[in-house]
Design a protein around this motif. Structure first.
Motif, PDB file in Angstrom:
ATOM      1  N   GLU A   9      -5.355  -2.542  11.003  1.00 25.42           N
ATOM      2  CA  GLU A   9      -5.685  -2.444   9.586  1.00 25.42           C
ATOM      3  C   GLU A   9      -7.159  -2.151   9.359  1.00 25.42           C
ATOM      4  OE1 GLU A   9      -4.550  -4.746   5.498  1.00 25.42           O
ATOM      5  OE2 GLU A   9      -4.785  -5.909   7.319  1.00 25.42           O
ATOM      6  N   PRO A  10      -7.470  -1.023   8.709  1.00 30.85           N
ATOM      7  CA  PRO A  10      -8.875  -0.718   8.458  1.00 30.85           C
ATOM      8  C   PRO A  10      -9.460  -1.646   7.385  1.00 30.85           C
ATOM      9  CG  PRO A  10      -7.461   0.967   7.491  1.00 30.85           C
ATOM     10  CD  PRO A  10      -6.557  -0.003   8.202  1.00 30.85           C
ATOM     11  N   ARG A  66     -27.472   6.651  15.793  1.00 31.81           N
ATOM     12  CA  ARG A  66     -26.708   6.577  14.547  1.00 31.81           C
ATOM     13  C   ARG A  66     -25.239   6.321  14.861  1.00 31.81           C
ATOM     14  NH1 ARG A  66     -28.509  11.060  12.259  1.00 31.81           N
ATOM     15  NH2 ARG A  66     -30.375  10.182  11.366  1.00 31.81           N
ATOM     16  N   LEU A  67     -24.694   5.316  14.172  1.00 35.56           N
ATOM     17  CA  LEU A  67     -23.281   4.982  14.351  1.00 35.56           C
ATOM     18  C   LEU A  67     -22.568   5.174  13.030  1.00 35.56           C
ATOM     19  CD1 LEU A  67     -23.705   1.494  16.104  1.00 35.56           C
ATOM     20  CD2 LEU A  67     -23.454   3.710  17.244  1.00 35.56           C
ATOM     21  N   HIS A  68     -21.397   5.771  13.084  1.00 32.92           N
ATOM     22  CA  HIS A  68     -20.545   5.873  11.892  1.00 32.92           C
ATOM     23  C   HIS A  68     -19.167   5.442  12.363  1.00 32.92           C
ATOM     24  CE1 HIS A  68     -18.709   8.541   8.493  1.00 32.92           C
ATOM     25  NE2 HIS A  68     -18.634   7.256   8.233  1.00 32.92           N
ATOM     26  N   ARG A  69     -18.713   4.336  11.801  1.00 33.30           N
ATOM     27  CA  ARG A  69     -17.482   3.744  12.335  1.00 33.30           C
ATOM     28  C   ARG A  69     -16.518   3.320  11.250  1.00 33.30           C
ATOM     29  NH1 ARG A  69     -19.798  -1.215  15.742  1.00 33.30           N
ATOM     30  NH2 ARG A  69     -21.359  -1.284  14.099  1.00 33.30           N
ATOM     31  N   LEU A  70     -15.246   3.373  11.598  1.00 37.83           N
ATOM     32  CA  LEU A  70     -14.221   2.745  10.781  1.00 37.83           C
ATOM     33  C   LEU A  70     -13.846   1.481  11.530  1.00 37.83           C
ATOM     34  CD1 LEU A  70     -12.296   2.830   8.387  1.00 37.83           C
ATOM     35  CD2 LEU A  70     -10.770   4.284   9.732  1.00 37.83           C
ATOM     36  N   ARG A  71     -13.914   0.366  10.824  1.00 39.82           N
ATOM     37  CA  ARG A  71     -13.736  -0.912  11.492  1.00 39.82           C
ATOM     38  C   ARG A  71     -12.400  -1.537  11.133  1.00 39.82           C
ATOM     39  NH1 ARG A  71     -18.938  -3.435  13.277  1.00 39.82           N
ATOM     40  NH2 ARG A  71     -17.451  -3.498  14.992  1.00 39.82           N
ATOM     41  N   TYR A  72     -11.692  -1.941  12.149  1.00 40.15           N
ATOM     42  CA  TYR A  72     -10.329  -2.438  11.975  1.00 40.15           C
ATOM     43  C   TYR A  72     -10.186  -3.899  12.376  1.00 40.15           C
ATOM     44  CZ  TYR A  72      -8.618   2.456  12.235  1.00 40.15           C
ATOM     45  OH  TYR A  72      -8.358   3.778  12.045  1.00 40.15           O
ATOM     46  N   ALA A  73      -9.170  -4.541  11.791  1.00 40.71           N
ATOM     47  CA  ALA A  73      -8.615  -5.770  12.349  1.00 40.71           C
ATOM     48  C   ALA A  73      -7.252  -5.334  12.864  1.00 40.71           C
ATOM     49  CB  ALA A  73      -8.455  -6.834  11.289  1.00 40.71           C
ATOM     50  N   GLY A  74      -7.094  -5.266  14.157  1.00 36.09           N
ATOM     51  CA  GLY A  74      -5.855  -4.726  14.712  1.00 36.09           C
ATOM     52  C   GLY A  74      -5.666  -3.295  14.233  1.00 36.09           C
ATOM     53  N   LEU A 123      -9.551   3.996   4.400  1.00 32.70           N
ATOM     54  CA  LEU A 123      -9.211   2.582   4.265  1.00 32.70           C
ATOM     55  C   LEU A 123      -7.766   2.373   3.797  1.00 32.70           C
ATOM     56  CD1 LEU A 123     -12.558   1.352   2.657  1.00 32.70           C
ATOM     57  CD2 LEU A 123     -11.753   0.907   4.983  1.00 32.70           C
ATOM     58  N   ARG A 124      -7.068   3.479   3.626  1.00 34.26           N
ATOM     59  CA  ARG A 124      -5.657   3.457   3.192  1.00 34.26           C
ATOM     60  C   ARG A 124      -5.476   2.653   1.914  1.00 34.26           C
ATOM     61  NH1 ARG A 124      -3.386   1.339   8.680  1.00 34.26           N
ATOM     62  NH2 ARG A 124      -4.315   2.805  10.130  1.00 34.26           N
ATOM     63  N   LEU A 125      -6.264   3.007   0.906  1.00 34.11           N
ATOM     64  CA  LEU A 125      -6.202   2.289  -0.368  1.00 34.11           C
ATOM     65  C   LEU A 125      -5.797   3.245  -1.481  1.00 34.11           C
ATOM     66  CD1 LEU A 125      -9.512   0.228  -0.167  1.00 34.11           C
ATOM     67  CD2 LEU A 125      -7.190  -0.657   0.036  1.00 34.11           C
ATOM     68  N   PRO A 126      -5.163   2.712  -2.526  1.00 30.54           N
ATOM     69  CA  PRO A 126      -4.810   3.566  -3.662  1.00 30.54           C
ATOM     70  C   PRO A 126      -6.035   3.955  -4.490  1.00 30.54           C
ATOM     71  CG  PRO A 126      -4.047   1.311  -4.025  1.00 30.54           C
ATOM     72  CD  PRO A 126      -4.625   1.352  -2.648  1.00 30.54           C
ATOM     73  N   ILE A 127      -5.908   5.057  -5.199  1.00 33.51           N
ATOM     74  CA  ILE A 127      -6.992   5.562  -6.047  1.00 33.51           C
ATOM     75  C   ILE A 127      -7.446   4.478  -7.021  1.00 33.51           C
ATOM     76  CG2 ILE A 127      -7.516   7.228  -7.912  1.00 33.51           C
ATOM     77  CD1 ILE A 127      -5.591   9.137  -6.476  1.00 33.51           C
ATOM     78  N   ARG A 170       0.851  -1.195   0.000  1.00 35.88           N
ATOM     79  CA  ARG A 170       0.000   0.000   0.000  1.00 35.88           C
ATOM     80  C   ARG A 170       0.876   1.230   0.000  1.00 35.88           C
ATOM     81  NH1 ARG A 170      -2.924  -3.223   2.961  1.00 35.88           N
ATOM     82  NH2 ARG A 170      -2.644  -2.253   4.979  1.00 35.88           N
ATOM     83  N   HIS A 171       0.528   2.110  -0.910  1.00 39.03           N
ATOM     84  CA  HIS A 171       1.361   3.287  -1.125  1.00 39.03           C
ATOM     85  C   HIS A 171       1.633   4.050   0.153  1.00 39.03           C
ATOM     86  CE1 HIS A 171       1.405   2.611  -5.340  1.00 39.03           C
ATOM     87  NE2 HIS A 171       0.087   2.491  -5.353  1.00 39.03           N
ATOM     88  N   GLY A 172       2.879   4.273   0.411  1.00 41.85           N
ATOM     89  CA  GLY A 172       3.256   5.070   1.567  1.00 41.85           C
ATOM     90  C   GLY A 172       3.180   4.317   2.883  1.00 41.85           C
ATOM     91  N   ALA A 173       2.536   3.150   2.886  1.00 41.19           N
ATOM     92  CA  ALA A 173       2.348   2.448   4.156  1.00 41.19           C
ATOM     93  C   ALA A 173       3.266   1.227   4.284  1.00 41.19           C
ATOM     94  CB  ALA A 173       0.899   2.038   4.317  1.00 41.19           C
ATOM     95  N   GLY A 174       3.623   0.600   3.180  1.00 38.96           N
ATOM     96  CA  GLY A 174       4.526  -0.540   3.234  1.00 38.96           C
ATOM     97  C   GLY A 174       3.931  -1.815   2.669  1.00 38.96           C
ATOM     98  N   THR A 175       4.544  -2.929   3.039  1.00 45.95           N
ATOM     99  CA  THR A 175       4.119  -4.237   2.547  1.00 45.95           C
ATOM    100  C   THR A 175       3.563  -5.048   3.706  1.00 45.95           C
ATOM    101  OG1 THR A 175       5.939  -4.131   0.981  1.00 45.95           O
ATOM    102  CG2 THR A 175       4.912  -6.268   1.279  1.00 45.95           C
TER     103      THR A 175
END
Ligand code: GLP
Length: 241
Positions: free
Chosen positions: A142-143, A132-140, A197-201, A70-75
């Motif tokens: 990682e979103p 109302r809930l608005h959440r970003l959900r992670y595994a550890g 979500l730390r994803l590329p365009i 992931r760009h800028g974040a690593g492997t």
């Protein structure tokens, strides 16, 4: 150490040996799903290999789907999450079952009035109060998904009851849904979603809309989730008529 040992295995080229060695380490669970690999430079230095060799080995594993860059974040060690469509589990339960650590970052956890979309989807009259809930959900760290939920205040009297898991809170109140209608759509994620979500365009996402109900037919939730398309597989068993 482990990597060094395995690189001695008899494969003709250094990058092939390294590729095999990294694969072994992942398969043995010594580096866990979602975890970052050391940087190319650190690996090359530690193993006294050239960066070209390390890059080639990692590139191969990315192609295999074992690693994700992931760009800028690593492997990272990737593993697609395969989720049966026919069972009504919660995000928290799904992740725990995989030995992962579910977490949520809340953007909103408050009482409000249904908006027109929610009123229509939930068949509630305008003015009805919902949590109302608005959440970003992670595994550890990682979103994995962004989730927006609305739950009638009559079934969830206080937003603070949702510490992390909505279904856990509903369970405690005896209001856990028993049936759901779900719609799954492919979507192109927007810029804000990609950033979260730390994803590329250009990354694809899966939008899941779930309306769930109690036995008596009352609606419990209207939830829209945007899952990362690069990590989730939704599967269903089909039967002929
Ligand atoms: C899944 C469903 C949502 C549901 C959520 C509850 O993500 N798609 O509709 O609201 O699980 O998860 P949790 O109990 O972890 O909040």
């Amino acid at each position: 150490q482990r990597l060094q040992h395995d690189t001695a295995a008899r494969l003709p080229l250094a990058y092939m040996r390294l590729r095999r060695a990294i694969r072994n380490v992942i398969e043995n669970g010594e580096v866990q799903v979602g975890h970052a690999l050391p940087s190319e430079r650190d690996l090359a230095r530690a193993l006294t290999l050239s960066r070209v060799t390390v890059r080639k080995a990692i590139g191969g594993l990315v192609e295999d789907g074992l690693l994700t860059q992931r760009h800028g974040a690593g492997t990272f060690v990737s593993e697609r999450i395969v989720k049966p469509l026919s069972r009504m589990t919660s995000f928290t339960e799904d992740l725990r079952a995989r030995g992962l650590n579910p977490r949520s970052e809340f953007f909103e956890r408050a009482i409000g009035e249904v908006n027109p979309e929610e009123a229509m989807a939930m068949n509630l009259s305008p003015g009805t109060q919902v949590v109302r809930l608005h959440r970003l959900r992670y595994a550890g760290d990682e979103p994995l998904a962004i989730e927006r939920s609305a739950v009638p205040l009559s079934l969830l009297p206080d937003p603070g009851l949702v510490e992390d898991s909505l279904y856990e809170a509903l369970d405690k109140l005896g209001n856990r849904p028993t049936r759901a209608l779900q719609r799954l759509r492919a979507v192109v994620l927007g810029p804000a979603q990609l950033r979260l979500l730390r994803l590329p365009i250009g990354s694809a996402g899966l939008n899941i809309e779930r309306r769930s109900f109690l036995d008596d037919g009352r609606i419990v939730e209207f939830t829209n989730s945007w899952y990362r398309g690069d990590i989730y597989d939704f599967v269903a068993e089909l039967q002929s008529d």
